[in-house]
Scaffold this motif. Structure first.
Motif, PDB file in Angstrom:
ATOM      1  N   ARG A 210      -2.800  -3.189  -6.257  1.00  0.00           N
ATOM      2  CA  ARG A 210      -2.175  -1.872  -6.073  1.00  0.00           C
ATOM      3  C   ARG A 210      -1.970  -1.179  -7.419  1.00  0.00           C
ATOM      4  NH1 ARG A 210      -1.572   2.526  -2.897  1.00  0.00           N
ATOM      5  NH2 ARG A 210       0.456   3.486  -3.201  1.00  0.00           N
ATOM      6  N   CYS A 211      -1.491  -1.924  -8.417  1.00  0.00           N
ATOM      7  CA  CYS A 211      -1.279  -1.342  -9.737  1.00  0.00           C
ATOM      8  C   CYS A 211      -2.598  -0.859 -10.332  1.00  0.00           C
ATOM      9  CB  CYS A 211      -0.624  -2.362 -10.677  1.00  0.00           C
ATOM     10  SG  CYS A 211       1.109  -2.678 -10.304  1.00  0.00           S
ATOM     11  N   GLU A 212      -3.644  -1.661 -10.192  1.00  0.00           N
ATOM     12  CA  GLU A 212      -4.950  -1.273 -10.712  1.00  0.00           C
ATOM     13  C   GLU A 212      -5.463  -0.008 -10.021  1.00  0.00           C
ATOM     14  OE1 GLU A 212      -7.145  -4.899 -10.077  1.00  0.00           O
ATOM     15  OE2 GLU A 212      -6.623  -5.667 -12.059  1.00  0.00           O
ATOM     16  N   ALA A 213      -5.283   0.080  -8.706  1.00  0.00           N
ATOM     17  CA  ALA A 213      -5.742   1.258  -7.961  1.00  0.00           C
ATOM     18  C   ALA A 213      -4.978   2.509  -8.394  1.00  0.00           C
ATOM     19  CB  ALA A 213      -5.576   1.026  -6.456  1.00  0.00           C
ATOM     20  N   LYS A 214      -3.661   2.382  -8.565  1.00  0.00           N
ATOM     21  CA  LYS A 214      -2.857   3.538  -8.977  1.00  0.00           C
ATOM     22  C   LYS A 214      -3.212   3.974 -10.398  1.00  0.00           C
ATOM     23  CE  LYS A 214      -0.099   5.313  -6.776  1.00  0.00           C
ATOM     24  NZ  LYS A 214      -0.293   6.473  -5.877  1.00  0.00           N
ATOM     25  N   LEU A 215      -3.506   3.017 -11.291  1.00  0.00           N
ATOM     26  CA  LEU A 215      -3.912   3.368 -12.642  1.00  0.00           C
ATOM     27  C   LEU A 215      -5.258   4.079 -12.637  1.00  0.00           C
ATOM     28  CD1 LEU A 215      -2.879   0.246 -14.743  1.00  0.00           C
ATOM     29  CD2 LEU A 215      -1.951   2.562 -14.910  1.00  0.00           C
ATOM     30  N   LYS A 216      -6.190   3.603 -11.827  1.00  0.00           N
ATOM     31  CA  LYS A 216      -7.500   4.242 -11.730  1.00  0.00           C
ATOM     32  C   LYS A 216      -7.356   5.668 -11.198  1.00  0.00           C
ATOM     33  CE  LYS A 216     -12.134   3.868 -10.009  1.00  0.00           C
ATOM     34  NZ  LYS A 216     -13.089   3.294  -9.135  1.00  0.00           N
ATOM     35  N   GLU A 217      -6.506   5.816 -10.187  1.00  0.00           N
ATOM     36  CA  GLU A 217      -6.258   7.141  -9.607  1.00  0.00           C
ATOM     37  C   GLU A 217      -5.712   8.104 -10.668  1.00  0.00           C
ATOM     38  OE1 GLU A 217      -2.794   8.536  -6.667  1.00  0.00           O
ATOM     39  OE2 GLU A 217      -4.142   7.065  -5.750  1.00  0.00           O
TER      40      GLU A 217
ATOM     41  N   ASN B 154       0.799  -1.221   0.000  1.00  0.00           N
ATOM     42  CA  ASN B 154       0.000   0.000   0.000  1.00  0.00           C
ATOM     43  C   ASN B 154       0.833   1.274   0.000  1.00  0.00           C
ATOM     44  OD1 ASN B 154      -2.501  -1.340  -0.033  1.00  0.00           O
ATOM     45  ND2 ASN B 154      -2.340  -1.701   2.163  1.00  0.00           N
ATOM     46  N   GLU B 155       2.121   1.158   0.197  1.00  0.00           N
ATOM     47  CA  GLU B 155       3.010   2.315   0.191  1.00  0.00           C
ATOM     48  C   GLU B 155       3.827   2.413  -1.101  1.00  0.00           C
ATOM     49  OE1 GLU B 155       5.422   2.239   3.713  1.00  0.00           O
ATOM     50  OE2 GLU B 155       3.687   2.106   5.033  1.00  0.00           O
ATOM     51  N   MET B 156       3.652   1.447  -2.005  1.00  0.00           N
ATOM     52  CA  MET B 156       4.451   1.402  -3.225  1.00  0.00           C
ATOM     53  C   MET B 156       3.925   2.331  -4.298  1.00  0.00           C
ATOM     54  SD  MET B 156       5.144  -2.596  -3.919  1.00  0.00           S
ATOM     55  CE  MET B 156       6.314  -3.527  -2.958  1.00  0.00           C
ATOM     56  N   SER B 157       4.870   2.855  -5.073  1.00  0.00           N
ATOM     57  CA  SER B 157       4.487   3.590  -6.277  1.00  0.00           C
ATOM     58  C   SER B 157       4.025   2.562  -7.310  1.00  0.00           C
ATOM     59  CB  SER B 157       5.692   4.352  -6.840  1.00  0.00           C
ATOM     60  OG  SER B 157       6.668   3.436  -7.320  1.00  0.00           O
ATOM     61  N   PHE B 158       3.369   3.033  -8.353  1.00  0.00           N
ATOM     62  CA  PHE B 158       2.944   2.139  -9.428  1.00  0.00           C
ATOM     63  C   PHE B 158       4.146   1.400 -10.009  1.00  0.00           C
ATOM     64  CE2 PHE B 158       2.510   1.356 -13.961  1.00  0.00           C
ATOM     65  CZ  PHE B 158       1.402   0.516 -13.971  1.00  0.00           C
ATOM     66  N   GLU B 159       5.209   2.150 -10.278  1.00  0.00           N
ATOM     67  CA  GLU B 159       6.388   1.565 -10.918  1.00  0.00           C
ATOM     68  C   GLU B 159       7.025   0.484 -10.051  1.00  0.00           C
ATOM     69  OE1 GLU B 159       5.459   5.456 -12.653  1.00  0.00           O
ATOM     70  OE2 GLU B 159       5.780   4.852 -10.582  1.00  0.00           O
ATOM     71  N   HIS B 160       7.116   0.737  -8.763  1.00  0.00           N
ATOM     72  CA  HIS B 160       7.704  -0.234  -7.847  1.00  0.00           C
ATOM     73  C   HIS B 160       6.847  -1.498  -7.790  1.00  0.00           C
ATOM     74  CE1 HIS B 160       9.455  -1.033  -3.543  1.00  0.00           C
ATOM     75  NE2 HIS B 160       9.608  -2.050  -4.342  1.00  0.00           N
TER      76      HIS B 160
ATOM     77  N   GLY C 276       1.571 -11.441  -5.287  1.00  0.00           N
ATOM     78  CA  GLY C 276       1.263 -10.990  -6.635  1.00  0.00           C
ATOM     79  C   GLY C 276      -0.143 -10.423  -6.745  1.00  0.00           C
ATOM     80  N   ALA C 277      -1.097 -11.048  -6.083  1.00  0.00           N
ATOM     81  CA  ALA C 277      -2.477 -10.560  -6.102  1.00  0.00           C
ATOM     82  C   ALA C 277      -2.564  -9.171  -5.469  1.00  0.00           C
ATOM     83  CB  ALA C 277      -3.393 -11.544  -5.382  1.00  0.00           C
ATOM     84  N   LYS C 278      -1.845  -8.964  -4.369  1.00  0.00           N
ATOM     85  CA  LYS C 278      -1.829  -7.653  -3.714  1.00  0.00           C
ATOM     86  C   LYS C 278      -1.167  -6.608  -4.614  1.00  0.00           C
ATOM     87  CE  LYS C 278      -1.656  -9.507   0.987  1.00  0.00           C
ATOM     88  NZ  LYS C 278      -0.818  -9.690   2.170  1.00  0.00           N
ATOM     89  N   LEU C 279      -0.089  -6.990  -5.263  1.00  0.00           N
ATOM     90  CA  LEU C 279       0.616  -6.068  -6.164  1.00  0.00           C
ATOM     91  C   LEU C 279      -0.267  -5.685  -7.351  1.00  0.00           C
ATOM     92  CD1 LEU C 279       4.071  -7.839  -6.046  1.00  0.00           C
ATOM     93  CD2 LEU C 279       3.623  -5.509  -5.229  1.00  0.00           C
ATOM     94  N   LYS C 280      -0.972  -6.658  -7.904  1.00  0.00           N
ATOM     95  CA  LYS C 280      -1.882  -6.404  -9.026  1.00  0.00           C
ATOM     96  C   LYS C 280      -2.967  -5.420  -8.608  1.00  0.00           C
ATOM     97  CE  LYS C 280      -5.193  -8.768 -12.026  1.00  0.00           C
ATOM     98  NZ  LYS C 280      -6.468  -8.360 -11.481  1.00  0.00           N
TER      99      LYS C 280
END
Length: 80
Positions: free
Chosen positions: A48-55, A7-13, A42-46
């Motif tokens: 996070r990526c989806e949330a950051k893209l939506k944001e 939850n603290e990661m950037s999209f890129e990370h 991996g599921a958590k990372l996916k």
């Protein structure tokens, strides 16, 4: 190695780590218990990526342009 809170990661990370997780799982050289843990990570990372893209998508959608196409500010996007 200490795992970073997803939850603290950037999209890129998050994306970079997700690619590493997928690579490890695809190789199939990981013990079953470790594979399960990797899959969960991996599921958590996916997610996070989806949330950051939506944001990011919401921020882009909120930008208003004037007649010349110049950004004039942002309009709040209803998150609900």
């Amino acid at each position: 190695m200490t795992e970073t809170d997803v939850n603290e990661m950037s999209f890129e990370h998050a994306m970079k780590e997700l690619e590493q997780v997928v690579g490890q799982l695809e190789r199939g050289d990981v013990a079953l218990e470790d594979s399960i843990a990797l899959y969960e990570r991996g599921a958590k990372l996916k997610k996070r990526c989806e949330a950051k893209l939506k944001e990011a998508e919401e921020k882009v959608a909120a930008i208003t342009l004037d007649g010349d196409g110049t950004p004039t500010g942002t309009t709040p996007v209803d998150a609900g």
